[in-house]
Design a protein around this motif. Structure first.
Motif, PDB file in Angstrom:
ATOM      1  N   GLY A 246       0.882  -1.224   0.056  1.00 15.72           N
ATOM      2  CA  GLY A 246       0.020  -0.156  -0.146  1.00 15.72           C
ATOM      3  C   GLY A 246       0.716   1.250   0.058  1.00 15.72           C
ATOM      4  N   SER A 247       0.217   2.390  -0.529  1.00 19.65           N
ATOM      5  CA  SER A 247       0.951   3.661  -0.397  1.00 19.65           C
ATOM      6  C   SER A 247       0.869   4.476   0.927  1.00 19.65           C
ATOM      7  CB  SER A 247       0.272   4.437  -1.514  1.00 19.65           C
ATOM      8  OG  SER A 247       0.257   3.617  -2.901  1.00 19.65           O
ATOM      9  N   LYS A 248      -0.030   4.133   1.732  1.00 18.70           N
ATOM     10  CA  LYS A 248      -0.284   5.113   2.975  1.00 18.70           C
ATOM     11  C   LYS A 248      -0.585   4.137   4.226  1.00 18.70           C
ATOM     12  CE  LYS A 248      -1.295   8.849   5.108  1.00 18.70           C
ATOM     13  NZ  LYS A 248      -0.119   9.796   5.683  1.00 18.70           N
ATOM     14  N   LYS A 249       0.235   4.153   5.136  1.00 23.73           N
ATOM     15  CA  LYS A 249       0.088   3.363   6.213  1.00 23.73           C
ATOM     16  C   LYS A 249      -0.490   4.340   7.634  1.00 23.73           C
ATOM     17  CE  LYS A 249       2.682  -0.189   4.614  1.00 23.73           C
ATOM     18  NZ  LYS A 249       2.871   0.138   3.370  1.00 23.73           N
ATOM     19  N   ASN A 250      -1.349   3.693   8.259  1.00 20.19           N
ATOM     20  CA  ASN A 250      -1.899   4.599   9.577  1.00 20.19           C
ATOM     21  C   ASN A 250      -1.861   3.521  10.578  1.00 20.19           C
ATOM     22  OD1 ASN A 250      -3.275   6.374   7.211  1.00 20.19           O
ATOM     23  ND2 ASN A 250      -2.640   7.522   9.008  1.00 20.19           N
ATOM     24  N   LEU A 251      -1.677   4.029  11.943  1.00 21.45           N
ATOM     25  CA  LEU A 251      -1.928   3.413  13.197  1.00 21.45           C
ATOM     26  C   LEU A 251      -3.073   3.490  13.987  1.00 21.45           C
ATOM     27  CD1 LEU A 251       1.844   3.816  14.501  1.00 21.45           C
ATOM     28  CD2 LEU A 251       1.011   1.821  13.415  1.00 21.45           C
ATOM     29  N   VAL A 252      -3.605   2.752  14.201  1.00 20.43           N
ATOM     30  CA  VAL A 252      -4.898   2.619  14.843  1.00 20.43           C
ATOM     31  C   VAL A 252      -4.805   1.775  16.180  1.00 20.43           C
ATOM     32  CG1 VAL A 252      -7.496   2.559  14.798  1.00 20.43           C
ATOM     33  CG2 VAL A 252      -6.089   3.102  12.931  1.00 20.43           C
ATOM     34  N   GLU A 253      -5.224   2.118  17.332  1.00 17.69           N
ATOM     35  CA  GLU A 253      -5.684   1.209  18.439  1.00 17.69           C
ATOM     36  C   GLU A 253      -6.960   1.050  18.741  1.00 17.69           C
ATOM     37  OE1 GLU A 253      -4.912   1.385  23.307  1.00 17.69           O
ATOM     38  OE2 GLU A 253      -4.369   2.997  22.176  1.00 17.69           O
ATOM     39  N   SER A 254      -7.330  -0.244  18.673  1.00 16.69           N
ATOM     40  CA  SER A 254      -8.615  -0.902  19.019  1.00 16.69           C
ATOM     41  C   SER A 254      -8.745  -1.928  20.178  1.00 16.69           C
ATOM     42  CB  SER A 254      -9.093  -1.093  17.554  1.00 16.69           C
ATOM     43  OG  SER A 254     -10.477  -1.969  17.735  1.00 16.69           O
ATOM     44  N   CYS A 255      -9.472  -1.581  21.183  1.00 18.39           N
ATOM     45  CA  CYS A 255      -9.407  -2.603  22.203  1.00 18.39           C
ATOM     46  C   CYS A 255      -8.144  -3.102  22.824  1.00 18.39           C
ATOM     47  CB  CYS A 255     -10.209  -3.784  21.702  1.00 18.39           C
ATOM     48  SG  CYS A 255     -12.057  -3.429  21.151  1.00 18.39           S
ATOM     49  N   GLY A 256      -7.393  -2.123  22.739  1.00 21.97           N
ATOM     50  CA  GLY A 256      -6.007  -2.535  23.415  1.00 21.97           C
ATOM     51  C   GLY A 256      -4.924  -3.109  22.448  1.00 21.97           C
ATOM     52  N   GLU A 329      -5.853  14.294  11.991  1.00 22.80           N
ATOM     53  CA  GLU A 329      -5.445  14.639  13.318  1.00 22.80           C
ATOM     54  C   GLU A 329      -5.205  13.517  14.308  1.00 22.80           C
ATOM     55  OE1 GLU A 329      -7.906  18.937  13.340  1.00 22.80           O
ATOM     56  OE2 GLU A 329      -8.701  16.804  14.138  1.00 22.80           O
ATOM     57  N   CYS A 330      -5.970  12.311  13.918  1.00 20.62           N
ATOM     58  CA  CYS A 330      -5.894  11.243  14.830  1.00 20.62           C
ATOM     59  C   CYS A 330      -6.650  10.225  14.306  1.00 20.62           C
ATOM     60  CB  CYS A 330      -6.105  11.357  16.351  1.00 20.62           C
ATOM     61  SG  CYS A 330      -8.076  11.315  16.567  1.00 20.62           S
ATOM     62  N   CYS A 331      -6.120   9.074  14.529  1.00 18.43           N
ATOM     63  CA  CYS A 331      -6.879   7.601  14.107  1.00 18.43           C
ATOM     64  C   CYS A 331      -7.587   6.945  15.270  1.00 18.43           C
ATOM     65  CB  CYS A 331      -6.166   6.603  13.444  1.00 18.43           C
ATOM     66  SG  CYS A 331      -5.197   7.583  11.893  1.00 18.43           S
ATOM     67  N   PHE A 332      -8.792   6.550  15.414  1.00 18.23           N
ATOM     68  CA  PHE A 332      -9.548   5.810  16.311  1.00 18.23           C
ATOM     69  C   PHE A 332     -10.457   5.026  15.945  1.00 18.23           C
ATOM     70  CE2 PHE A 332     -11.995   9.834  15.195  1.00 18.23           C
ATOM     71  CZ  PHE A 332     -13.302   9.201  15.422  1.00 18.23           C
ATOM     72  N   SER A 333     -10.962   4.329  17.185  1.00 15.66           N
ATOM     73  CA  SER A 333     -11.588   3.172  16.806  1.00 15.66           C
ATOM     74  C   SER A 333     -13.071   3.425  17.614  1.00 15.66           C
ATOM     75  CB  SER A 333     -11.394   1.719  16.749  1.00 15.66           C
ATOM     76  OG  SER A 333     -10.854   1.373  18.040  1.00 15.66           O
ATOM     77  N   PHE A 334     -14.350   2.886  17.339  1.00 16.31           N
ATOM     78  CA  PHE A 334     -15.388   2.794  18.356  1.00 16.31           C
ATOM     79  C   PHE A 334     -16.306   1.598  18.091  1.00 16.31           C
ATOM     80  CE2 PHE A 334     -16.762   5.464  15.101  1.00 16.31           C
ATOM     81  CZ  PHE A 334     -17.951   4.954  14.622  1.00 16.31           C
ATOM     82  N   SER A 335     -17.090   1.105  18.856  1.00 20.25           N
ATOM     83  CA  SER A 335     -18.161   0.145  18.825  1.00 20.25           C
ATOM     84  C   SER A 335     -19.275   0.356  18.138  1.00 20.25           C
ATOM     85  CB  SER A 335     -18.270  -0.583  20.182  1.00 20.25           C
ATOM     86  OG  SER A 335     -19.310  -1.684  19.970  1.00 20.25           O
ATOM     87  N   THR A 336     -19.972  -0.081  17.222  1.00 20.04           N
ATOM     88  CA  THR A 336     -21.067   0.126  16.656  1.00 20.04           C
ATOM     89  C   THR A 336     -22.397   0.177  17.875  1.00 20.04           C
ATOM     90  OG1 THR A 336     -21.510  -1.879  15.582  1.00 20.04           O
ATOM     91  CG2 THR A 336     -20.777   0.083  14.301  1.00 20.04           C
ATOM     92  N   LYS A 337     -22.024  -0.739  18.733  1.00 21.52           N
ATOM     93  CA  LYS A 337     -23.070  -0.846  19.878  1.00 21.52           C
ATOM     94  C   LYS A 337     -23.282   0.528  20.468  1.00 21.52           C
ATOM     95  CE  LYS A 337     -21.206  -5.577  21.006  1.00 21.52           C
ATOM     96  NZ  LYS A 337     -20.774  -6.583  22.024  1.00 21.52           N
ATOM     97  N   GLU A 338     -22.558   1.452  20.662  1.00 25.10           N
ATOM     98  CA  GLU A 338     -22.623   2.679  20.925  1.00 25.10           C
ATOM     99  C   GLU A 338     -23.430   3.556  20.091  1.00 25.10           C
ATOM    100  OE1 GLU A 338     -18.493   3.913  21.508  1.00 25.10           O
ATOM    101  OE2 GLU A 338     -18.117   2.895  23.195  1.00 25.10           O
ATOM    102  N   PHE A 339     -23.729   3.096  18.765  1.00 24.29           N
ATOM    103  CA  PHE A 339     -24.604   4.134  18.222  1.00 24.29           C
ATOM    104  C   PHE A 339     -25.523   3.348  17.117  1.00 24.29           C
ATOM    105  CE2 PHE A 339     -20.221   5.839  18.524  1.00 24.29           C
ATOM    106  CZ  PHE A 339     -20.749   7.339  18.372  1.00 24.29           C
TER     107      PHE A 339
END
Length: 393
Positions: A246-256, A329-339
């Protein structure tokens, strides 16, 4: 004792105790969340309390910018049934970004960009949001560098302040600094007051992302090698190369866990063509000479998880109920159980072609990648859940 009675007792705390608690609020967003609890809490702290001090930062070559730090908070905005409700309906929850404007107001922004939300698309009687009827739940925090009129500092691709503490108090300290990826891949550090940026790696100019993970700074380059930055500003290799194409890599934390989102583009990324020893006082001329806008768009995405026990990369086929958001600005994750109404296994992002020549995101609509069938579409549903104009004064 019922939750309603418990919250009623919290609402009737002595005023002097509420004022003492208010003095320990670290930032404006916490002030707004504090004031949203009930009428008595609202009256105990002024909305202007903890307004950020715009301390100027004179960024040295090769960035050439007078800037200030702008903290942002990614929030879930929940509608509550009444002032003493301990829960909210997921069907009345929105994802938004909260930022303090250049004039000191708190405003709501598009989650994938810095576009202010102005239009109303759901039934709120007033343009000003009454936080006694809504609750802001923090999902992630980030920080950007802005110029005096609110535009981003062009040349910096990703930035993390360090120490990552109360910015309004610590930014004047000589111990405060910035870790940044600038000029499309160089990794540098600048301490407040220094006359130059210091390169942490003078051989590799192809870094893609930087993140605070488990209290430690980590970076990833275009080969997929993750390194952490120790207290002596040394890079310590943390993972083997991913060797993803791939051409672009991003770091994401999810569930630790630590993930990499690897995007494949149909063209070249934006490149830096300037001479870093060349001092150009005219900022706009500096931009035109050295930046070339990219027209590249994402055509595929792959996701990998780092197995820290074995030091290997695992090819991820599904995110289950999780959603990844890859922002500037940032990469993040969330659960769809919250929405309610959201599907998991999606990745939301912006393309290089979405940015104009000044680094602004040119549109209101981002993009979404569905891992189940590897399709890409417009993220209208994602942004459509955040149509509120501003927070109250």
């Amino acid at each position: 004792m019922s939750d309603r009675n418990t919250l009623y007792q919290w609402a009737n705390l002595p005023k002097e105790l509420l004022q003492k608690i208010g003095k320990h609020l670290d930032c404006r967003i916490d002030v707004y969340r504090f004031r949203a609890v009930c009428t008595s809490w609202r009256s105990s702290v002024s909305p202007s309390y903890r307004q950020s001090t715009r301390i100027p930062l004179k960024l040295p070559p090769p960035i050439f910018a007078d800037a200030f730090l702008s903290p942002v908070t990614i929030c879930r905005l929940e509608q509550v049934e009444d002032n003493f409700s301990s829960s909210s309906s997921n069907s009345m929850a929105w994802l938004t970004k909260v930022e303090e404007s250049t004039v000191g107001d708190m405003q709501l922004l598009m989650p994938l960009s810095n576009r202010q939300i102005k239009a109303l698309s759901w039934p709120v009687p007033k343009k000003t949001l009454n936080l006694l009827n809504f609750r802001l739940v923090e999902l992630a925090k980030a920080c950007t560098l802005k110029r005096a009129k609110g535009r981003p500092v062009l040349g910096i691709d990703k930035m993390v302040p360090f120490p990552n503490t109360n910015l309004s108090n610590d930014v004047s300290s000589s111990d405060f600094g910035l870790f940044a990826i600038f000029h499309e891949g160089k990794l540098g550090y600048w301490r407040n007051g220094d006359e130059n940026w210091n390169l942490l790696d003078d051989r590799n100019f192809h870094y893609d992302d930087i993140i605070v993970y488990k209290g430690q700074l980590y970076v990833i380059d275009r080969c997929g090698t993750v390194s952490w930055i120790d207290s002596s500003l040394n890079l310590i290799q943390y993972s083997p190369p991913l060797y993803g194409c791939g051409s672009k890599k991003n770091l994401v934390e999810s569930c630790g866990d630590l993930y990499v989102v690897d995007r494949y583009l149909d063209g070249e990324r934006r490149t830096w063509q300037g001479n870093e020893d060349e001092h150009i006082n005219q900022y706009l001329l500096y931009l035109v000479r050295n930046y070339r806008r990219s027209r590249a768009k994402t055509v595929d995405v792959k996701v990998y998880k780092l197995d820290e026990d074995w030091g290997t990369w695992v090819d991820v086929k599904t995110l289950d109920d999780r959603v990844f958001v890859v922002g500037n600005e940032c990469c993040f994750s969330f659960s769809t159980k919250e929405f309610d109404g959201w599907d998991g296994n999606f990745i939301y992002f912006n393309d290089p072609s979405d940015e104009d020549c000044r680094g602004e995101l040119s549109g209101y609509v981002g993009h979404v990648f569905r891992l189940s069938d590897r399709s890409i579409g417009k993220a209208t549903h994602f942004l459509g859940n955040s149509q509120i104009s501003k927070l109250p004064s």
